[in-house]
Design an enzyme around this catalytic site. Structure first.
Site, PDB file in Angstrom:
ATOM      1  N   VAL A  51     -13.891  36.356   5.426  1.00  0.00           N
ATOM      2  CA  VAL A  51     -14.532  37.628   5.067  1.00  0.00           C
ATOM      3  C   VAL A  51     -13.799  38.748   5.806  1.00  0.00           C
ATOM      4  CG1 VAL A  51     -16.675  38.965   5.250  1.00  0.00           C
ATOM      5  CG2 VAL A  51     -16.762  36.522   4.679  1.00  0.00           C
ATOM      6  N   THR A  84      -9.031  39.126   7.502  1.00  0.00           N
ATOM      7  CA  THR A  84     -10.298  38.402   7.502  1.00  0.00           C
ATOM      8  C   THR A  84     -10.616  37.744   8.842  1.00  0.00           C
ATOM      9  OG1 THR A  84      -9.307  36.329   6.726  1.00  0.00           O
ATOM     10  CG2 THR A  84     -10.024  37.892   5.041  1.00  0.00           C
ATOM     11  N   ASP A  85     -11.871  37.345   8.957  1.00  0.00           N
ATOM     12  CA  ASP A  85     -12.303  36.555  10.116  1.00  0.00           C
ATOM     13  C   ASP A  85     -12.135  35.070   9.763  1.00  0.00           C
ATOM     14  OD1 ASP A  85     -14.451  35.876   8.443  1.00  0.00           O
ATOM     15  OD2 ASP A  85     -15.877  37.161   9.506  1.00  0.00           O
ATOM     16  N   ALA A  86     -12.625  34.192  10.620  1.00  0.00           N
ATOM     17  CA  ALA A  86     -12.466  32.751  10.416  1.00  0.00           C
ATOM     18  C   ALA A  86     -13.154  32.253   9.145  1.00  0.00           C
ATOM     19  CB  ALA A  86     -13.000  31.985  11.630  1.00  0.00           C
ATOM     20  N   GLY A  87     -14.136  32.993   8.659  1.00  0.00           N
ATOM     21  CA  GLY A  87     -14.845  32.609   7.443  1.00  0.00           C
ATOM     22  C   GLY A  87     -14.232  33.145   6.160  1.00  0.00           C
TER      23      GLY A  87
END
Length: 141
Positions: free
Chosen positions: A26, A21-24
């Site tokens: 997702v 995932t990314d920082a969010g």
């Protein structure tokens, strides 16, 4: 297969981890390709087609020639996904599969892909016909 008959579909479970995932939280777009690749590899393995064995014993490798993707919904941290594989077209030195990533338990469609795979000579990387026994196995999976 007769007209209207549904082709068999192979399914492989995938869990979304932090690293995907990314920082969010997702799934980063390129990681969907990893999920699809793992499902294709396990689909071949379930058919008794090991990719190292193909290279060492048959002198061939399968490579992705083209991939068409459609992102419908994002996957998120801790999601349980199912990656599916279904053969679409099998002939000569290539085959294509339809793949989907579904979120469980409701089987919400997240990603659709059509993947075109070429058979190459392992030494020269030139196109080479898929051996008949392997071609038949792929077509009937």
């Amino acid at each position: 297969m007769t007209e209207g008959e549904v082709k068999p579909v192979f399914a492989w479970p995938v869990r979304v981890y932090w690293e995907d995932t990314d920082a969010g939280g997702v799934v980063y777009h390129s990681n969907y390709l990893r999920f699809l690749e793992r499902a294709r590899s396990e689909w071949l393995r379930a058919a008794g087609i090991g990719q190292q064995q193909l290279q060492h014993e048959a002198g061939i490798v399968f490579v992705v020639h083209r991939m068409d993707l459609r992102f419908r919904r994002p996957a998120r941290l801790d999601d349980l996904l199912t990656a599916t594989v279904a053969p679409v077209d099998v002939r000569g030195a290539r085959f294509s599969v339809a793949q989907r990533l579904l979120r469980e338990p409701d089987r919400e469609l997240l990603v659709e892909a059509e993947v075109h795979i070429a058979c190459l000579d392992a030494a020269s990387f030139r196109p080479r016909p898929i051996p008949d026994d392997i071609l038949q196995e792929i077509a009937t999976r």
